[in-house]
Design an enzyme around this catalytic site. Structure first.
Site, PDB file in Angstrom:
ATOM      1  CB  CYS A  13      -8.479  20.698 -11.500  1.00 13.48           C
ATOM      2  SG  CYS A  13      -7.621  20.947  -9.966  1.00 13.48           S
ATOM      3  CD  GLU A 265       5.207  -0.119   1.384  1.00 11.86           C
ATOM      4  OE1 GLU A 265       3.977  -0.124   1.280  1.00 11.86           O
ATOM      5  OE2 GLU A 265       5.975   0.342   0.499  1.00 11.86           O
ATOM      6  CB  CYS A 341      -6.079   4.331  -6.021  1.00 10.48           C
ATOM      7  SG  CYS A 341      -4.561   3.506  -6.457  1.00 10.48           S
TER       8      CYS A 341
HETATM    9  N1  SAH Z   1      -2.232   1.044   2.734  1.00  7.20           N
HETATM   10  C1  SAH Z   1      -1.320   2.137   2.756  1.00  7.20           C
HETATM   11  C2  SAH Z   1      -0.493   2.298   1.484  1.00  7.20           C
HETATM   12  C3  SAH Z   1      -1.243   2.213   0.182  1.00  7.20           C
HETATM   13  S1  SAH Z   1      -0.386   2.781  -1.248  1.00  7.20           S
HETATM   14  C4  SAH Z   1      -2.021   3.435   3.086  1.00  7.20           C
HETATM   15  O1  SAH Z   1      -3.244   3.505   3.046  1.00  7.20           O
HETATM   16  O2  SAH Z   1      -1.349   4.415   3.424  1.00  7.20           O
HETATM   17  C5  SAH Z   1       0.357   1.359  -1.879  1.00  7.20           C
HETATM   18  C6  SAH Z   1       1.624   0.960  -1.182  1.00  7.20           C
HETATM   19  O3  SAH Z   1       2.090  -0.232  -1.810  1.00  7.20           O
HETATM   20  C7  SAH Z   1       2.772   1.945  -1.265  1.00  7.20           C
HETATM   21  O4  SAH Z   1       3.251   2.184   0.030  1.00  7.20           O
HETATM   22  C8  SAH Z   1       3.828   1.225  -2.130  1.00  7.20           C
HETATM   23  O5  SAH Z   1       5.147   1.532  -1.754  1.00  7.20           O
HETATM   24  C9  SAH Z   1       3.515  -0.217  -1.876  1.00  7.20           C
HETATM   25  N2  SAH Z   1       3.876  -1.213  -2.902  1.00  7.20           N
HETATM   26  C10 SAH Z   1       3.954  -1.049  -4.237  1.00  7.20           C
HETATM   27  N3  SAH Z   1       4.216  -2.220  -4.850  1.00  7.20           N
HETATM   28  C11 SAH Z   1       4.308  -3.168  -3.876  1.00  7.20           C
HETATM   29  C12 SAH Z   1       4.553  -4.588  -3.879  1.00  7.20           C
HETATM   30  N4  SAH Z   1       4.755  -5.255  -5.004  1.00  7.20           N
HETATM   31  N5  SAH Z   1       4.555  -5.222  -2.690  1.00  7.20           N
HETATM   32  C13 SAH Z   1       4.345  -4.558  -1.535  1.00  7.20           C
HETATM   33  N6  SAH Z   1       4.114  -3.216  -1.472  1.00  7.20           N
HETATM   34  C14 SAH Z   1       4.097  -2.528  -2.626  1.00  7.20           C
END
Ligand code: SAH
Length: 386
Positions: A13, A265, A341
């Site tokens: 934190c 994904e 993020c």
């Molecule tokens: N939109 C979703 C997940 C966001 S986090 C939500 O809001 O819950 C980002 C996601 O991207 C994760 O699930 C991760 O596994 C996936 N990810 C990471 N690299 C990737 C890639 N090259 N192609 C597709 N998905 C990927």
């Protein structure tokens, strides 16, 4: 706000010493500095309750004084476990569940894994709670393939949880033999319950498996997704691509207002969850694909001639792969909704997209992670010559 773990170099934190309004001010300023030149940044949306928002806990096991089993987090910059009984960020129910896990593991005489020697059994425990459903998942990560006396462990855990008036809905063993700081391994065994929990987000019910990504701050995620859907400006006629879709949370929320949604994904169990989640919510206009967004999207475009009106990207901190950005520009969607993020990689990707025919029309920030420096930013990019 005070926390005893801070003095012990917890590091979780960094903004704890600032009052919440000041934290928000600083985060907003940081985002403005990095991406403000692309368009006006709306005032940050702060959390109603900046504490105890984490619906997921990862606790690492270690041997405490007298060999007692303890668990907690690594002190900042070290691999020394700082025992955690309670945490300002974590869901308090999960703190109590973690006590029950330690008590049950001690009853079964399970030994903590020793990173240096490679000996012992218990590495970490991952806990997740569905904030709306109240369901709790316990994932015990072990260094050995077999959890001796697994049935006794489950029995002891359920009894310890009941004693503390907290639920345990499912228990999974995850086997991770690798010498790595990655928490979860590839092999799983369901020891109790269904192996997943349900949660409700924006009125839809989702199943979450141990390895699926799920946003950790439920209430602020609803704010974020609300902004994402608003930015997509759907009328019901659009084809939408949701790259980085996780368990399909944004995809299914968009599907209600779109003609067709495709989710992509990289984690196979997340896509299995996404497909189940579509069925569970009676959604028929969403399809999901396993693979890298930067490979699947070019394939869909080049060989299947898929056209998208809106592309949503929600990448991990490293941002979008350049091959994906190139494909987006080739596909020429009317709008791109970028959920980020990490404002630094967002700035890099905005530079590319704004240099290649898109204009950032709206930038908004949502504080998903109070007390930390992280912040979520959402950008609506509109095709310039439309
Ligand atoms: N939109 C979703 C997940 C966001 S986090 C939500 O809001 O819950 C980002 C996601 O991207 C994760 O699930 C991760 O596994 C996936 N990810 C990471 N690299 C990737 C890639 N090259 N192609 C597709 N998905 C990927």
């Amino acid at each position: 706000m005070e926390c005893r773990l801070k003095a012990k170099k917890c590091g979780g934190c960094p903004m704890l010493g600032l009052d919440y309004a000041e934290q928000l001010k600083q985060k907003e300023a940081a985002v403005r500095k990095l991406v403000g030149k692309y368009g006006p940044v709306a005032p940050i949306r702060g959390a109603e309750n900046p504490c105890h928002y984490r619906n997921k806990v990862i606790s690492t096991f270690a041997a405490g004084p007298g060999g007692k089993l303890v668990s907690g987090i690594y002190a900042a910059g070290t691999h020394k476990v700082l025992p955690v009984e309670s945490c300002l960020l974590q869901d308090e129910v999960l703190d109590t569940v973690m006590q029950a896990v330690r008590a049950a593991a001690s009853t079964c005489r399970y030994q903590p894994y020793n990173e240096d020697k490679g000996t012992g059994l218990l590495r970490h425990c991952l806990l997740r709670r569905g904030v709306v459903s109240g369901q709790v998942m316990v994932v015990l990560v072990t260094a050995q393939p077999v959890l001796p006396g697994a049935k006794n462990f489950v029995r002891a855990l359920l009894a310890e949880a009941e004693k503390r008036h907290v639920p345990v809905t499912t228990v999974v063993q995850n086997y991770n033999p690798r010498r790595t700081s990655v928490v979860l391994g590839e092999e799983e065994k369901v020891l109790y319950g269904k192996g997943f929990i349900l949660d409700t987000l924006c009125g839809k019910t989702y199943a979450l498996s141990p390895r699926s990504f799920y946003q950790i701050n439920h209430d602020q995620t609803e704010v974020l997704y609300g902004l994402a859907v608003e930015a997509a400006r759907l009328t019901g006629k659009e084809v939408v691509l949701d790259a980085y879709c996780g368990i399909g949370t944004i995809s299914l929320f968009l599907a209600q207002k779109a003609k067709q949604v495709y989710g992509v994904e990289i984690v196979p169990p997340a896509i299995a969850d996404a497909k189940d989640n579509a069925r569970r919510n009676g959604i028929q206009n969403a399809e999901f694909y396993v693979g890298k967004a930067e490979e699947i999207l070019p394939h869909k475009y080049e060989t299947e001639n898929v056209k998208a009106d809106v592309i949503v990207v929600d990448p991990p901190r490293k941002g979008c792969d350049e091959a994906l950005l190139e494909t987006i520009v080739k596909m020429q969607p009317e709008r791109v909704v970028y959920v980020s993020c990490d404002s630094a990689t967002l700035a890099r990707d905005l530079k590319y997209l704004t240099a290649n025919g898109y204009k950032a029309e709206r930038l908004a920030t949502v504080d998903m992670f109070p007390m930390t420096v992280h912040v979520e930013t959402i950008v609506l990019l509109q095709k310039k010559n439309s």
